[in-house]
Design a protein around this motif. Structure first.
Motif, PDB file in Angstrom:
ATOM      1  N   PRO A  53      10.057   2.701  -2.382  1.00 29.81           N
ATOM      2  CA  PRO A  53       8.763   3.559  -1.216  1.00 29.81           C
ATOM      3  C   PRO A  53       7.810   3.645  -2.728  1.00 29.81           C
ATOM      4  CG  PRO A  53      10.223   4.475  -2.162  1.00 29.81           C
ATOM      5  CD  PRO A  53      10.545   3.233  -1.915  1.00 29.81           C
ATOM      6  N   ALA A  54       6.157   3.629  -2.284  1.00 25.97           N
ATOM      7  CA  ALA A  54       5.324   4.563  -3.192  1.00 25.97           C
ATOM      8  C   ALA A  54       5.548   6.252  -3.754  1.00 25.97           C
ATOM      9  CB  ALA A  54       3.919   4.201  -2.557  1.00 25.97           C
TER      10      ALA A  54
ATOM     11  N   GLY B  37       0.911  -0.913   0.164  1.00 27.13           N
ATOM     12  CA  GLY B  37      -0.293  -0.197  -0.091  1.00 27.13           C
ATOM     13  C   GLY B  37       0.780   1.252   0.170  1.00 27.13           C
ATOM     14  N   SER B  38       0.310   2.701   0.792  1.00 30.23           N
ATOM     15  CA  SER B  38       1.471   3.502   1.003  1.00 30.23           C
ATOM     16  C   SER B  38       2.672   3.240   1.557  1.00 30.23           C
ATOM     17  CB  SER B  38       0.425   4.113   2.017  1.00 30.23           C
ATOM     18  OG  SER B  38       0.291   3.813   3.269  1.00 30.23           O
ATOM     19  N   LYS B  39       2.920   1.862   2.359  1.00 34.99           N
ATOM     20  CA  LYS B  39       4.516   1.877   2.358  1.00 34.99           C
ATOM     21  C   LYS B  39       5.256   1.320   0.906  1.00 34.99           C
ATOM     22  CE  LYS B  39       2.753  -0.320   5.164  1.00 34.99           C
ATOM     23  NZ  LYS B  39       2.728  -1.809   6.451  1.00 34.99           N
ATOM     24  N   GLY B  40       4.872   1.156   0.183  1.00 36.83           N
ATOM     25  CA  GLY B  40       5.717   0.582  -1.189  1.00 36.83           C
ATOM     26  C   GLY B  40       5.583  -0.603  -1.691  1.00 36.83           C
ATOM     27  N   CYS B  41       6.451  -1.208  -1.739  1.00 37.71           N
ATOM     28  CA  CYS B  41       6.530  -2.863  -2.505  1.00 37.71           C
ATOM     29  C   CYS B  41       7.877  -3.462  -1.614  1.00 37.71           C
ATOM     30  CB  CYS B  41       6.000  -3.228  -3.583  1.00 37.71           C
ATOM     31  SG  CYS B  41       7.666  -2.533  -4.671  1.00 37.71           S
ATOM     32  N   ILE B  42       7.635  -4.552  -1.151  1.00 39.44           N
ATOM     33  CA  ILE B  42       9.236  -5.760  -1.619  1.00 39.44           C
ATOM     34  C   ILE B  42       9.108  -6.822  -3.026  1.00 39.44           C
ATOM     35  CG2 ILE B  42       9.942  -5.169   0.826  1.00 39.44           C
ATOM     36  CD1 ILE B  42       8.676  -8.087   1.732  1.00 39.44           C
ATOM     37  N   ALA B  43       9.890  -6.735  -3.251  1.00 34.77           N
ATOM     38  CA  ALA B  43       9.939  -8.358  -4.386  1.00 34.77           C
ATOM     39  C   ALA B  43      11.666  -9.181  -3.974  1.00 34.77           C
ATOM     40  CB  ALA B  43      10.358  -7.565  -5.967  1.00 34.77           C
ATOM     41  N   LYS B  44      11.859  -9.740  -4.622  1.00 33.46           N
ATOM     42  CA  LYS B  44      12.493 -11.204  -4.758  1.00 33.46           C
ATOM     43  C   LYS B  44      12.783 -11.761  -5.823  1.00 33.46           C
ATOM     44  CE  LYS B  44      14.700 -14.148  -1.212  1.00 33.46           C
ATOM     45  NZ  LYS B  44      15.085 -14.830  -0.116  1.00 33.46           N
TER      46      LYS B  44
END
Length: 319
Positions: A246-247, A230-237
């Motif tokens: 960040p968003a 959401g407003s905190k962005g994303c993580i990916a691997k």
């Protein structure tokens, strides 16, 4: 929900006049999770896309076909069937949060690469010709069409097509977690998208049910794993590589409908263009941020322009 409940919800919305909030008129938009993603890829990023599935012989079906056609999406593999097209009511509050109630039971059934509310009647409706020449098969998890999902994945692997899966909703994960785990354990899902709530449901039995643990869980089973926050962005691997972005938005979300779908558009575009993991996340954040700036899961022209500005500022390749 059944059609009677859907109509009840619509009547309540039409007749309700809350004193503390200026109601926005009802808006009818062609959509569905994967349809939103495909429309985003075609309209915002210029990627050649098509939909496999079916639509009903009613007003909603015509609306859907005309909308997809207007964005030059290949609809030659959509089948017209007798019966109603499915609908989904999206209720949006003052903070931009949304609650969805899809009506699927009596609708024509189509394949999972079109709309969550459409599935094919039989797995045999899908053939390898539907996937030939494609790079990606984009699907949303739904228990009502598991046979079709499995058939589509099998055909995709035969054609050398990569498979992307969105986890749909935390309710879907909660109620039908076992078949989802079997699907992930099969090793046939190349890319998996989950939001924070879906991720928590997926690994609820583990000691640490946080987004990072869910990301690790998915990354052990998929080539690319993404958890949106959401407003905190994303993580990916991907493998041992981890990205946290960040968003991108700079405004209060008017409507979160389609945010994850459009994030997927940008991320998939990044993969198609050969970008690195972090840049794919940035592209997804720019795309996801574009749709929350207005009501509905269809990005307005001025918000595409906003997205291109964000992409350019970050030194990413413009479509």
């Amino acid at each position: 929900v059944e059609s009677e409940e859907l109509n009840f919800i619509l009547d309540e919305v039409k007749n309700s006049h809350p004193i503390d909030y200026v109601a926005v008129p009802l808006k009818t938009i062609a959509g569905g999770s994967v349809a939103n993603t495909i429309r985003g890829l075609a309209a915002g990023f210029g990627i050649n896309c098509g939909l496999i599935g079916a639509y009903g012989d009613d007003e909603q079906g015509s609306l859907f076909v005309n909308n997809m056609n207007s964005y030059n999406i290949d609809i030659s593999k959509l089948r017209l069937k007798e019966g109603p097209t499915a609908q989904c009511v999206c209720l949006v509050d003052k903070s931009g949060n949304r609650t969805m109630r899809p009506c699927l039971f009596n609708a024509v059934k189509v394949q999972a690469t079109s709309l969550i509310c459409f599935e094919f009647n039989q797995a045999s409706d899908l053939t390898s010709a539907d996937l030939k020449g494609s790079k990606w098969l984009v699907m949303r998890y739904a228990i009502l069409n598991m046979d079709v999902i499995q058939t589509a994945i099998k055909l995709a692997k035969q054609e050398g097509v990569l498979v992307s899966l969105d986890l749909a909703s935390f309710e879907m994960v909660r109620k039908f977690r076992s078949p989802l785990l079997q699907l992930l354990e099969s090793g046939s899902i190349d890319l998996c998208f989950a939001n924070e709530d879906e991720a928590a449901e997926l690994i609820k039995d583990e000691e640490n049910a946080d987004p990072e643990s869910a990301l690790d869980f998915l990354a052990r089973r998929c080539r690319w794993a993404v958890v949106t926050l959401g407003s905190k962005g994303c993580i990916a691997k991907s493998g041992k590589e981890v990205a946290r972005v960040p968003a991108i938005g700079g405004c209060t979300a008017v409507d979160a409908t389609g945010a994850g779908d459009l994030f997927a558009s940008g991320f998939l575009y990044g993969l198609v263009m050969g970008l690195g993991l972090e840049d794919c996340c940035r592209m997804g954040s720019c795309s996801g941020g574009s749709v929350v700036r207005s009501i509905g899961g269809e990005v307005a022209p001025e918000n595409w322009r906003w997205m291109y500005e964000q992409i350019q500022r970050r030194g990413l390749p413009l479509p």
